[in-house]
Design an enzyme around this catalytic site. Sequence first.
Site, PDB file in Angstrom:
ATOM      1  N   LYS A 179       0.827  -1.381  -0.126  1.00 27.23           N
ATOM      2  CA  LYS A 179      -0.103   0.086  -0.041  1.00 27.23           C
ATOM      3  C   LYS A 179       0.927   1.252  -0.001  1.00 27.23           C
ATOM      4  O   LYS A 179       0.777   2.196  -0.560  1.00 27.23           O
ATOM      5  CB  LYS A 179      -1.110   0.034   1.201  1.00 27.23           C
ATOM      6  N   ASN A 187       0.253   9.297  -4.738  1.00 29.30           N
ATOM      7  CA  ASN A 187      -0.330  10.477  -3.944  1.00 29.30           C
ATOM      8  C   ASN A 187       0.605  11.819  -4.021  1.00 29.30           C
ATOM      9  O   ASN A 187      -0.132  12.741  -4.403  1.00 29.30           O
ATOM     10  CB  ASN A 187      -0.537  10.204  -2.380  1.00 29.30           C
ATOM     11  N   SER A 250      -6.109  10.822  -1.578  1.00 27.81           N
ATOM     12  CA  SER A 250      -6.379  11.284  -0.494  1.00 27.81           C
ATOM     13  C   SER A 250      -5.567  12.481  -0.072  1.00 27.81           C
ATOM     14  O   SER A 250      -5.543  13.598   0.642  1.00 27.81           O
ATOM     15  CB  SER A 250      -6.277  10.278   0.802  1.00 27.81           C
TER      16      SER A 250
HETATM   17  O1  KPL Z   1      -4.833   4.998  -1.454  1.00 27.75           O
HETATM   18  C1  KPL Z   1      -5.119   5.778  -2.226  1.00 27.75           C
HETATM   19  C2  KPL Z   1      -5.319   7.188  -1.614  1.00 27.75           C
HETATM   20  O2  KPL Z   1      -5.777   8.103  -2.520  1.00 27.75           O
HETATM   21  O3  KPL Z   1      -4.946   7.391  -0.678  1.00 27.75           O
HETATM   22  C3  KPL Z   1      -5.081   5.694  -3.730  1.00 27.75           C
HETATM   23  C4  KPL Z   1      -6.410   6.011  -4.376  1.00 27.75           C
HETATM   24  C5  KPL Z   1      -5.005   4.170  -4.082  1.00 27.75           C
HETATM   25  C6  KPL Z   1      -3.938   6.383  -4.579  1.00 27.75           C
HETATM   26  O4  KPL Z   1      -2.783   5.962  -3.799  1.00 27.75           O
END
Ligand code: KPL
Length: 296
Positions: A179, A187, A250
């Site tokens: 992640k 991001n 985010s």
């Molecule tokens: O986890 C995400 C976020 O916006 O924090 C995604 C949409 C997967 C992009 O990294």
Amino acid sequence: MKQPWYILGAGAIGSLWACHLTDLGLPVSLILRNQAKVDLFQKQNSILLAGQCYPMTAELASAPKTIKQLIITTKSIDTENAFNSIKNRLDPHAKIIVLQNGMGSQQWIQSQCPHAEVAWASTTDGAWLKAPFNLQHAGRGVTQIGAPDQTYTWIDDLIKGGFLNVVQDKNISLTLWRKLAINCAINPLTAIFDCKNGELINNPNYLSTMAAICREVELVAHAFDIDLFDGPLIEQACHVAEITAENYSSMLQDVRQGRQTEIDSITGYLCRQAKVQNIPVPINLAYLKKIQKVHR
Ligand code: KPL
């Protein structure tokens, strides 16, 4: 009498978990920031989700009862302050779940309470608060929970039943690294270029920067013997950017709303790990600094 689960960080994901635990028949108490919030909550003594009320209680961090079960769902940057506000109430052998973006705070929590049973979690559920204590479950996902090198049987109690899809994860460190890697790739770029996730794959300049970021992330992961994905990270990052093409990340949402971002526990964590291994990560460092300049 069942022990209550305390929720530290009653934002959208914390509230979603509060409802899930209530659905499982477990008592829940939200730890709220100030008396005004507690007073507001006590007008309904429940969270509203999809037209249904999930009854629970709420209190301040300074309340007297010992905390034996805790879910931490604050933003990663708020972890230290929030945790310190309840530390004196924590049973030394408490069960704790850290459900946050990024990495670093999970290890910090473990260091603060060495005898506690600390599990880490990662979720793909999407939720937002339409109004205080009125929740919208926007995207059904999966929550993976596990503890590095440990198996806690109590995690099973949170999996059987309830409306969330929750699974035990025997390799939660890898899940969090994956992640983190995707978040490092998507991001900061979306936040700096002020674009939707999908634009990263349609603009050749953005795409080549994303590829360079991915190569650095892979080098750091390999130095820790972590094989992130079967194929190259850039392929996964492109896939995630494609399936979330219309979303604003985010981090971009935080920047647009003038909120602190989670950069320090995403790219910041990656850069700190790179330093430990003596691996140069100039592109990630550059984006770390750019975001820190805009808003930490
Ligand atoms: O986890 C995400 C976020 O916006 O924090 C995604 C949409 C997967 C992009 O990294």
